[in-house]
Design a protein around this motif. Structure first.
Motif, PDB file in Angstrom:
ATOM      1  N   THR A  58       0.834  -1.202   0.000  1.00 55.17           N
ATOM      2  CA  THR A  58       0.000   0.000   0.000  1.00 55.17           C
ATOM      3  C   THR A  58       0.866   1.248   0.000  1.00 55.17           C
ATOM      4  O   THR A  58       0.666   2.173  -0.803  1.00 55.17           O
ATOM      5  CB  THR A  58      -0.921   0.006   1.236  1.00 55.17           C
ATOM      6  N   PHE A  59       1.836   1.284   0.896  1.00 57.87           N
ATOM      7  CA  PHE A  59       2.695   2.460   1.023  1.00 57.87           C
ATOM      8  C   PHE A  59       3.593   2.627  -0.205  1.00 57.87           C
ATOM      9  O   PHE A  59       3.765   3.738  -0.728  1.00 57.87           O
ATOM     10  CB  PHE A  59       3.549   2.338   2.287  1.00 57.87           C
ATOM     11  N   ASP A  60       4.151   1.521  -0.661  1.00 59.85           N
ATOM     12  CA  ASP A  60       5.064   1.577  -1.811  1.00 59.85           C
ATOM     13  C   ASP A  60       4.335   2.061  -3.057  1.00 59.85           C
ATOM     14  O   ASP A  60       4.851   2.905  -3.811  1.00 59.85           O
ATOM     15  CB  ASP A  60       5.663   0.191  -2.051  1.00 59.85           C
ATOM     16  N   GLY A  61       3.119   1.552  -3.286  1.00 63.74           N
ATOM     17  CA  GLY A  61       2.363   1.980  -4.453  1.00 63.74           C
ATOM     18  C   GLY A  61       2.019   3.454  -4.409  1.00 63.74           C
ATOM     19  O   GLY A  61       2.092   4.162  -5.423  1.00 63.74           O
ATOM     20  N   ALA A  62       1.644   3.937  -3.218  1.00 62.44           N
ATOM     21  CA  ALA A  62       1.320   5.358  -3.085  1.00 62.44           C
ATOM     22  C   ALA A  62       2.551   6.225  -3.288  1.00 62.44           C
ATOM     23  O   ALA A  62       2.477   7.313  -3.880  1.00 62.44           O
ATOM     24  CB  ALA A  62       0.709   5.626  -1.717  1.00 62.44           C
ATOM     25  N   ARG A  77       0.197  19.962   1.601  1.00 66.26           N
ATOM     26  CA  ARG A  77      -0.340  19.520   0.314  1.00 66.26           C
ATOM     27  C   ARG A  77       0.193  18.129  -0.044  1.00 66.26           C
ATOM     28  O   ARG A  77      -0.539  17.282  -0.573  1.00 66.26           O
ATOM     29  CB  ARG A  77       0.034  20.526  -0.777  1.00 66.26           C
ATOM     30  N   LEU A  78       1.457  17.877   0.247  1.00 63.52           N
ATOM     31  CA  LEU A  78       2.034  16.568  -0.026  1.00 63.52           C
ATOM     32  C   LEU A  78       1.321  15.488   0.785  1.00 63.52           C
ATOM     33  O   LEU A  78       1.043  14.401   0.277  1.00 63.52           O
ATOM     34  CB  LEU A  78       3.524  16.566   0.298  1.00 63.52           C
ATOM     35  N   LEU A  79       1.012  15.772   2.037  1.00 62.07           N
ATOM     36  CA  LEU A  79       0.275  14.810   2.856  1.00 62.07           C
ATOM     37  C   LEU A  79      -1.090  14.508   2.250  1.00 62.07           C
ATOM     38  O   LEU A  79      -1.537  13.359   2.232  1.00 62.07           O
ATOM     39  CB  LEU A  79       0.104  15.352   4.278  1.00 62.07           C
ATOM     40  N   ALA A  80      -1.767  15.530   1.752  1.00 62.66           N
ATOM     41  CA  ALA A  80      -3.092  15.337   1.159  1.00 62.66           C
ATOM     42  C   ALA A  80      -3.018  14.469  -0.095  1.00 62.66           C
ATOM     43  O   ALA A  80      -3.839  13.559  -0.292  1.00 62.66           O
ATOM     44  CB  ALA A  80      -3.722  16.687   0.840  1.00 62.66           C
ATOM     45  N   ALA A  83      -2.198  10.855   0.913  1.00 60.73           N
ATOM     46  CA  ALA A  83      -3.348  10.168   1.493  1.00 60.73           C
ATOM     47  C   ALA A  83      -4.312   9.687   0.416  1.00 60.73           C
ATOM     48  O   ALA A  83      -4.852   8.580   0.489  1.00 60.73           O
ATOM     49  CB  ALA A  83      -4.070  11.095   2.473  1.00 60.73           C
ATOM     50  N   ARG A  84      -4.529  10.523  -0.604  1.00 61.37           N
ATOM     51  CA  ARG A  84      -5.414  10.133  -1.700  1.00 61.37           C
ATOM     52  C   ARG A  84      -4.853   8.913  -2.441  1.00 61.37           C
ATOM     53  O   ARG A  84      -5.586   7.982  -2.782  1.00 61.37           O
ATOM     54  CB  ARG A  84      -5.598  11.305  -2.667  1.00 61.37           C
ATOM     55  N   HIS A  85      -3.566   8.905  -2.678  1.00 59.45           N
ATOM     56  CA  HIS A  85      -2.947   7.782  -3.367  1.00 59.45           C
ATOM     57  C   HIS A  85      -2.943   6.516  -2.504  1.00 59.45           C
ATOM     58  O   HIS A  85      -3.040   5.402  -3.028  1.00 59.45           O
ATOM     59  CB  HIS A  85      -1.526   8.155  -3.782  1.00 59.45           C
ATOM     60  N   GLN A 100      -6.705   5.746   5.892  1.00 57.04           N
ATOM     61  CA  GLN A 100      -7.534   6.643   6.689  1.00 57.04           C
ATOM     62  C   GLN A 100      -6.716   7.374   7.752  1.00 57.04           C
ATOM     63  O   GLN A 100      -7.007   8.522   8.099  1.00 57.04           O
ATOM     64  CB  GLN A 100      -8.676   5.854   7.329  1.00 57.04           C
ATOM     65  N   LEU A 101      -5.699   6.724   8.296  1.00 56.07           N
ATOM     66  CA  LEU A 101      -4.767   7.416   9.194  1.00 56.07           C
ATOM     67  C   LEU A 101      -4.104   8.582   8.456  1.00 56.07           C
ATOM     68  O   LEU A 101      -3.997   9.696   8.985  1.00 56.07           O
ATOM     69  CB  LEU A 101      -3.706   6.441   9.706  1.00 56.07           C
ATOM     70  N   ALA A 102      -3.659   8.317   7.236  1.00 52.36           N
ATOM     71  CA  ALA A 102      -3.014   9.364   6.448  1.00 52.36           C
ATOM     72  C   ALA A 102      -3.989  10.474   6.090  1.00 52.36           C
ATOM     73  O   ALA A 102      -3.629  11.663   6.105  1.00 52.36           O
ATOM     74  CB  ALA A 102      -2.412   8.762   5.175  1.00 52.36           C
ATOM     75  N   ARG A 103      -5.205  10.109   5.781  1.00 52.47           N
ATOM     76  CA  ARG A 103      -6.217  11.117   5.459  1.00 52.47           C
ATOM     77  C   ARG A 103      -6.454  12.044   6.652  1.00 52.47           C
ATOM     78  O   ARG A 103      -6.518  13.268   6.516  1.00 52.47           O
ATOM     79  CB  ARG A 103      -7.517  10.432   5.066  1.00 52.47           C
ATOM     80  N   GLY A 104      -6.588  11.463   7.839  1.00 57.29           N
ATOM     81  CA  GLY A 104      -6.798  12.275   9.029  1.00 57.29           C
ATOM     82  C   GLY A 104      -5.609  13.177   9.329  1.00 57.29           C
ATOM     83  O   GLY A 104      -5.777  14.348   9.694  1.00 57.29           O
ATOM     84  N   LEU A 105      -4.406  12.646   9.163  1.00 59.35           N
ATOM     85  CA  LEU A 105      -3.207  13.454   9.385  1.00 59.35           C
ATOM     86  C   LEU A 105      -3.188  14.648   8.444  1.00 59.35           C
ATOM     87  O   LEU A 105      -2.888  15.785   8.855  1.00 59.35           O
ATOM     88  CB  LEU A 105      -1.955  12.599   9.182  1.00 59.35           C
TER      89      LEU A 105
END
Length: 572
Positions: A58-62, A77-80, A83-85, A100-105
């Protein structure tokens, strides 16, 4: 994400764009190094634990997708974008929760181009909230518990005057390690298996990397405290707390009863507080509750006896639209000799198409027989949300007015639900059938009617899947405690409804025992899905046991070709 220059000038004052890139690169590297270790933290001693692999992929693909973003110039902006990816590349339930953790962050840090201590603490709190919102019945002793400890510690640290991002990150990782150590005390299933929670171990690794970056160290992190926590085995003799509930890394539990209606709708004109109330009300009304939202709109799904109350709860929370209510009671068409009836017609446009996950070539062929578009998915190689979205789109392009998704695996359920919501947002009518095993998927497939609409098919397919009890036989890959007793590497394990109930030495004997248990409350059809390691004489053994346990039971054999589980069993 590689390419950023390392910084070793001491603790950081803020997390800027370069620091976020270093954090991503370090996390990517550490998850790659620890994926096998985290995979081994499994609630049962069977080789299908792939939480570490799911998190890494998941992380590698994003990360690969985010590298192509050239217009990102600020940390928030990079975090946003990341998170989408992450949601697009999410594999398994752990991958969806990570997204979802990344989205909230990202939401908590929005509006702060360079993230300071207060913004970081707010982001970690929002991350915990979003992770809990991803599941209907959050359970303690999972990644959710670790996330709460992380957020609480960060909030406390930022109360100190002059707190730095390093102080916040250090407090978060230290608290998360302690919480991880105590997960076996909260879930009996972890204590029995002698492990800590796998998803929680992955979150601790991510926070370790954050602390490293905030400290000004950009080098490879080693097997520090979180590595020791991940390898820690709980004391098998230590009793679990009264009332502890077995759970996998998704932090959710299921119910065994089947409510009368499936209710699905989209919700607008609401807010997080109202949606939290709605989620609680739906859990009171029934089960299979899924509430996923983004950009001011939420996708609602629940199985309830009172459909009107479920819709009224949505009206109280906002503005429901695209409401679909289907009954979960339906007569089953006959299936003979293990053959699945029905095939799509030759018309360019047809009412319904299927996207199905399959772990073996035999299973793939059965689903393709009725025109399903099959996505390969199994232990260690779960389908991602993005792959499922692409498959839904392809079925729609092939002429399906509505698309039905069969995840056929409990650890792909959240990813499938996210894919259905994303496709629905694009205007493609999409439905999810909650099937956690291949045998439930086959039962659902048996009642599929190509001439009926997707909504009408979901009604019958969910009823068929819910009426199917399931079991499996596999081989232990390590010594551990199970709910069926202690086992050693190489022992044969019998699983009923996701729980190890038999430990033996002979596959046929264990298979007989599992069939006997599945038929204890009756049944008309036993489906046997033979995997790559299926023993000889399997059908004869199952048929003999079925006739002894319940006269008149029909036995159907499917050559599934799946790995890991030599035998899958279903009773309808």
């Amino acid at each position: 994400m590689p390419g950023a220059e390392p910084s070793t000038d001491g603790p950081l004052a803020v997390l800027d764009l370069a620091a976020i890139r270093r954090w991503a690169a370090l996390t990517r590297s550490l998850l790659a190094a620890r994926r096998t270790e985290i995979d081994a933290l499994n609630v049962f001693p069977v080789p299908d634990g792939d939480t570490g692999t799911n998190l890494y992929l998941t992380f590698d693909g994003a990360a690969e997708r985010t590298l192509g973003e050239v217009d990102v110039t600020t940390a928030d902006r990079l975090l946003a974008v990341f998170a989408r990816h992450l949601l697009w590349t999410a594999r398994g339930n752990s991958g969806v929760i990570l997204s979802q953790l990344a989205r909230g962050l990202a939401e908590g840090c929005a509006g702060t181009p360079d993230i300071d201590a207060r913004a970081l603490a707010a982001g970690l709190r929002r991350a915990e909230v979003r992770a809990r919102q991803a599941v209907a019945d959050p359970q303690e002793g999972t990644i959710l518990t670790v996330a709460t400890a992380m957020a609480d510690a960060a909030a406390h640290a930022v109360e100190d005057a002059g707190a730095t991002v390093h102080a916040v990150a250090r407090a978060a990782v230290e608290a998360s390690r302690v919480a991880l150590e105590h997960t076996p005390e909260q879930l009996e299933v972890l204590a029995r298996a002698g492990v800590v929670d796998a998803g929680g171990a992955g979150l601790v690794a991510l926070l370790e990397c954050l602390e490293q970056v905030c400290a000004g160290h950009a080098g490879q992190t080693g097997a520090g405290a979180s590595g020791r926590a991940a390898r820690r085995r709980a004391d098998p003799a230590r009793p679990a707390p009264h009332g502890a509930t077995p759970s996998h890394d998704d932090g959710a539990t299921g119910r065994s009863t089947t409510p009368e209606f499936e209710v699905m709708y989209l919700l607008r004109d609401s807010d997080d507080a109202a949606v939290d109330v709605l989620r609680g009300r739906l859990v009171e009304l029934g089960d299979s509750v899924l509430v996923v939202g983004a950009d001011g709109e939420w996708n609602i799904h629940a199985h309830v006896d009172d459909a009107g109350a479920a819709v009224e709860a949505g009206i109280d929370a906002g503005r429901p639209h695209r409401v679909r209510i289907t009954a979960l009671t339906h007569a089953r068409p006959e299936r003979r000799s293990g053959r699945l009836t029905g095939a799509p017609g030759a018309a360019e446009r047809h009412p319904a198409g299927i996207v199905a996950c399959a772990a073996g070539q035999g299973l793939r062929a059965l689903f393709e027989e009725v025109g399903a578009l099959v996505v390969g998915s199994g232990p260690g190689r779960r389908a991602s949300t993005g792959t499922l979205i692409d498959a839904i789109r392809e079925q729609h392009e092939r002429g399906a007015e509505g698309v039905i998704v069969l995840p056929n695996d409990g650890d792909t359920l959240l990813a499938a639900a996210a894919a259905v919501r994303a496709a629905s947002d694009e205007g493609i009518e999409s439905h999810l059938v909650h099937v956690r095993t291949a045998v439930q998927g086959l039962a659902a497939l048996a009642v599929f009617e190509p001439a009926a609409t997707a909504a009408a098919n979901v009604l019958a397919m969910q009823a068929a899947a819910s009426a199917t009890r399931h079991g499996a036989v596999t081989v232990a890959n390590r010594a551990a405690l199970t709910s069926g007793g202690p086992c050693e590497e190489g022992d044969v394990l019998g699983v009923v409804d996701g729980d190890v109930v038999v430990v033996g030495t002979d596959q046929l004997s264990v298979t007989r025992d599992v069939v006997h248990r599945l038929l204890a409350s009756g049944g008309e059809l036993v489906t046997v899905v033979a995997g790559t390691g299926a023993p000889g004489g399997l059908v004869e053994a199952v048929t003999d046991e079925a006739r002894r346990s319940h006269h008149g039971v029909e036995v159907s054999l499917v050559e599934g070709g799946q790995d890991v589980y030599p035998v899958l069993l279903g009773v309808e």
